[in-house]
Design a protein around this motif. Structure first.
Motif, mmCIF file in Angstrom:
data_model
loop_
_atom_site.group_PDB
_atom_site.id
_atom_site.type_symbol
_atom_site.label_atom_id
_atom_site.label_comp_id
_atom_site.label_asym_id
_atom_site.label_seq_id
_atom_site.Cartn_x
_atom_site.Cartn_y
_atom_site.Cartn_z
ATOM 1 N N ALA A 165 0.618 -1.809 0.161
ATOM 2 C CA ALA A 165 -0.256 0.002 0.035
ATOM 3 C C ALA A 165 1.124 0.943 0.095
ATOM 4 O O ALA A 165 0.356 2.205 -0.683
ATOM 5 N N ALA A 166 2.500 1.158 0.530
ATOM 6 C CA ALA A 166 3.332 1.960 0.330
ATOM 7 C C ALA A 166 3.348 2.482 -0.815
ATOM 8 O O ALA A 166 4.319 3.552 -0.986
ATOM 9 N N HIS A 167 4.037 1.054 -1.000
ATOM 10 C CA HIS A 167 4.524 1.376 -2.602
ATOM 11 C C HIS A 167 4.217 1.073 -3.848
ATOM 12 O O HIS A 167 4.398 0.070 -4.584
ATOM 13 N N PRO A 168 2.093 1.096 -3.708
ATOM 14 C CA PRO A 168 1.546 1.264 -5.085
ATOM 15 C C PRO A 168 1.994 0.599 -6.709
ATOM 16 O O PRO A 168 2.176 -0.270 -6.993
ATOM 17 N N ASN A 169 3.492 1.514 -7.304
ATOM 18 C CA ASN A 169 3.835 1.598 -8.527
ATOM 19 C C ASN A 169 4.712 0.671 -8.578
ATOM 20 O O ASN A 169 5.130 0.078 -9.282
ATOM 21 N N VAL A 170 5.051 -0.516 -7.351
ATOM 22 C CA VAL A 170 6.252 -1.245 -7.267
ATOM 23 C C VAL A 170 5.230 -2.793 -7.551
ATOM 24 O O VAL A 170 5.447 -4.174 -7.480
#
Length: 209
Positions: free
Chosen positions: A94-99
């Motif tokens: 959720a903190a790094h959705p683009n990964v």
């Protein structure tokens, strides 16, 4: 006057800058040229540490997975271990959705990803699940966790009341976006509960193969 010394370029600095760029603008924005600009260096200097952009993205994915708490499998029942790990993984994604699209393809050759798979699979095997079922459970968990992080269900509906005039059961769908957290997080929690409770019932009945 002596010129100020430039900070040493390291793999860690590159990965940190790439992660920040990907978090802010997505993977497509993370070109070698853009990354060099963000770091204040010449583009060719990046190639002393990474041969390609793909290698940098892979290193960012590795750094993200390394944030997931896999220690929860030590000293906990397999059910609680799965639940705590799933919540930790979900929070990290959720903190790094683009990964997420990179991680959704599996661990590849990333050490942190393989360590996580080992922790999950090992906990299930040690609990008595067969190797085949442990594999299925690991796959199910990945589908739930990464799938829920790939996009928002709530944001998939337009905030236009008139759009749903011909769909009476969806007459309040335009309100979903305003309740994104409750909808999306609630769905994840429900799915996690249903999955683990169902597995627990099978386990208690001795159906472990």
């Amino acid at each position: 006057m002596a010129r100020p010394r430039q900070a040493l370029l390291t793999r860690e600095r590159i990965v940190e800058a790439a992660a920040a760029l990907i978090d802010a603008e997505g993977i497509d924005a993370c070109s070698m040229r853009r990354l060099a600009t963000e770091l204040g260096v010449q583009g060719p200097s990046l190639y002393n540490h990474f041969a390609t952009k793909a290698e940098i993205v892979d290193a960012v994915a590795e750094a993200v997975v390394a944030q997931v708490d896999i220690s929860v499998f030590r000293g906990n029942d397999w059910r609680e271990g799965l639940r705590l790990w799933a919540k930790s993984y979900h929070a990290v994604l959720a903190a790094h959705p683009n990964v997420v699209p990179v991680l959704a393809t599996g661990p590849g050759r990333r050490p942190a990803g393989l360590a996580m798979a080992e922790a999950v699979y090992g906990a299930l095997i040690e609990a008595g699940w067969s190797r085949a079922r442990a594999t299925h459970i690991g796959a199910l968990m990945r589908y739930l966790i990464t799938g829920s992080a790939l996009g928002s269900f709530a944001l998939g509906f337009e905030a236009d009341p008139e759009l749903y005039d011909r769909f009476p059961h969806l007459h309040r769908a335009h309100e979903l976006a305003a309740h994104r957290a409750a909808v999306d997080e609630g769905a994840f929690e429900l799915g996690l509960d249903l999955l683990i409770n169902s597995l627990s019932d099978r386990y208690d009945q001795g159906v472990r193969r």
